[in-house]
Design a protein around this motif. Structure first.
Motif, short mmCIF file in Angstrom:
data_model
loop_
_atom_site.label_atom_id
_atom_site.label_comp_id
_atom_site.label_asym_id
_atom_site.label_seq_id
_atom_site.Cartn_x
_atom_site.Cartn_y
_atom_site.Cartn_z
N TYR A 1 -0.43 21.88 -19.32
CA TYR A 1 -0.39 23.13 -18.58
C TYR A 1 0.69 24.06 -19.14
N ILE A 2 1.88 23.51 -19.39
CA ILE A 2 2.97 24.33 -19.92
C ILE A 2 2.63 24.84 -21.32
N CYS A 3 1.99 24.00 -22.15
CA CYS A 3 1.58 24.46 -23.49
C CYS A 3 0.61 25.64 -23.38
N ASP A 4 -0.36 25.54 -22.47
CA ASP A 4 -1.31 26.64 -22.29
C ASP A 4 -0.60 27.91 -21.82
N ILE B 1 10.97 21.05 -23.69
CA ILE B 1 12.11 21.26 -22.80
C ILE B 1 11.63 21.62 -21.40
N LEU B 2 10.69 22.54 -21.31
CA LEU B 2 10.17 22.93 -20.00
C LEU B 2 9.46 21.77 -19.31
N THR B 3 8.73 20.98 -20.07
CA THR B 3 8.03 19.82 -19.50
C THR B 3 9.03 18.84 -18.91
N ILE B 4 10.05 18.51 -19.66
CA ILE B 4 11.06 17.57 -19.15
C ILE B 4 11.73 18.15 -17.91
N TYR B 5 12.10 19.41 -17.97
CA TYR B 5 12.78 20.04 -16.84
C TYR B 5 11.94 19.97 -15.57
N PHE B 6 10.67 20.37 -15.65
CA PHE B 6 9.82 20.39 -14.47
C PHE B 6 9.37 18.99 -14.05
N PHE B 7 9.04 18.14 -15.01
CA PHE B 7 8.58 16.80 -14.68
C PHE B 7 9.68 15.98 -14.01
N VAL B 8 10.83 15.90 -14.64
CA VAL B 8 11.92 15.08 -14.10
C VAL B 8 12.44 15.70 -12.80
N ILE C 1 18.83 15.32 -15.43
CA ILE C 1 17.48 15.45 -16.01
C ILE C 1 17.51 14.98 -17.46
N HIS C 2 18.50 15.41 -18.22
CA HIS C 2 18.60 14.99 -19.61
C HIS C 2 18.84 13.49 -19.73
N LEU D 1 17.67 25.49 -22.62
CA LEU D 1 17.07 25.71 -21.30
C LEU D 1 17.61 26.99 -20.67
N ASN D 2 18.91 27.23 -20.81
CA ASN D 2 19.49 28.47 -20.30
C ASN D 2 18.90 29.69 -21.00
#
Length: 126
Positions: free
Chosen positions: A16-19, A45-52, A64-65, A89-90
Motif C-alpha cells: 500500500y505504501i509503495c503504491d 522507512i514508512l512501512t517500518i514506522y507504520f507497521f511497528v 520502533i527502530h 523519517l523526520n
C-alpha cells in the motif's frame, strides 16, 4: 521472526505504501541529494514506522527502530542506523502527513450498532 499473520499485514502495508508513494507521497518528501535510489528506501522507512507503531503500539522512534533491528532484519536487510533512520523519517514529515490524510479520507464508518468499529478501505487490499 514474526508470526505469519503479522507477516501478511507487513506485506500489505508495504504494498500500500509503495503504491501511495508512487502516486503522491514522493512529492511530499524532502530529498535534496544526488542519492535518489538509496539502498534503504523511503517506502521501507514508512512501512517500518507504520507497521511497528501499529502492531507493537510503539510511539518512540528509538523503540520502533530497535524492534525492526531485532525482529525485522530478515525483511529489511539494509536497515540503517538509528540516527539515519530518525533523520530520514523526520525529512519525510510531509509524506507522513499526506499518508495520514489519505488514510483518514478512506475511513468507512459502519452504522451497525452491533459492529461499532472503523475499517479502512485499502483499495481492495484486505
Amino acid at each position: 521472526m514474526i508470526p505469519k499473520d503479522k507477516e501478511y499485514r507487513l506485506i500489505k502495508i508495504y504494498m500500500y505504501i509503495c503504491d501511495m508513494y508512487e502516486q503522491s507521497l514522493k512529492y511530499h518528501c524532502q530529498r535534496y541529494s544526488n542519492n535518489s535510489k538509496p539502498l534503504f528506501s523511503d517506502e521501507e522507512i514508512l512501512t517500518i514506522y507504520f507497521f511497528v507503531g501499529h502492531e507493537q503500539k510503539y510511539t518512540l522512534i528509538k523503540d520502533i527502530h530497535n524492534f525492526a533491528k531485532e525482529y525485522l532484519r530478515d525483511w529489511f536487510p539494509n536497515l540503517v542506523s538509528y540516527q539515519t533512520f530518525n533523520y530520514r523519517l523526520n525529512r519525510m514529515a510531509g509524506a507522513v502527513r499526506e499518508l495520514s490524510s489519505q488514510l483518514l479520507s478512506c475511513l468507512l464508518f459502519t452504522s451497525d450498532a452491533a459492529d461499532d468499529r472503523i475499517s479502512v478501505d485499502l483499495g481492495g487490499r484486505r
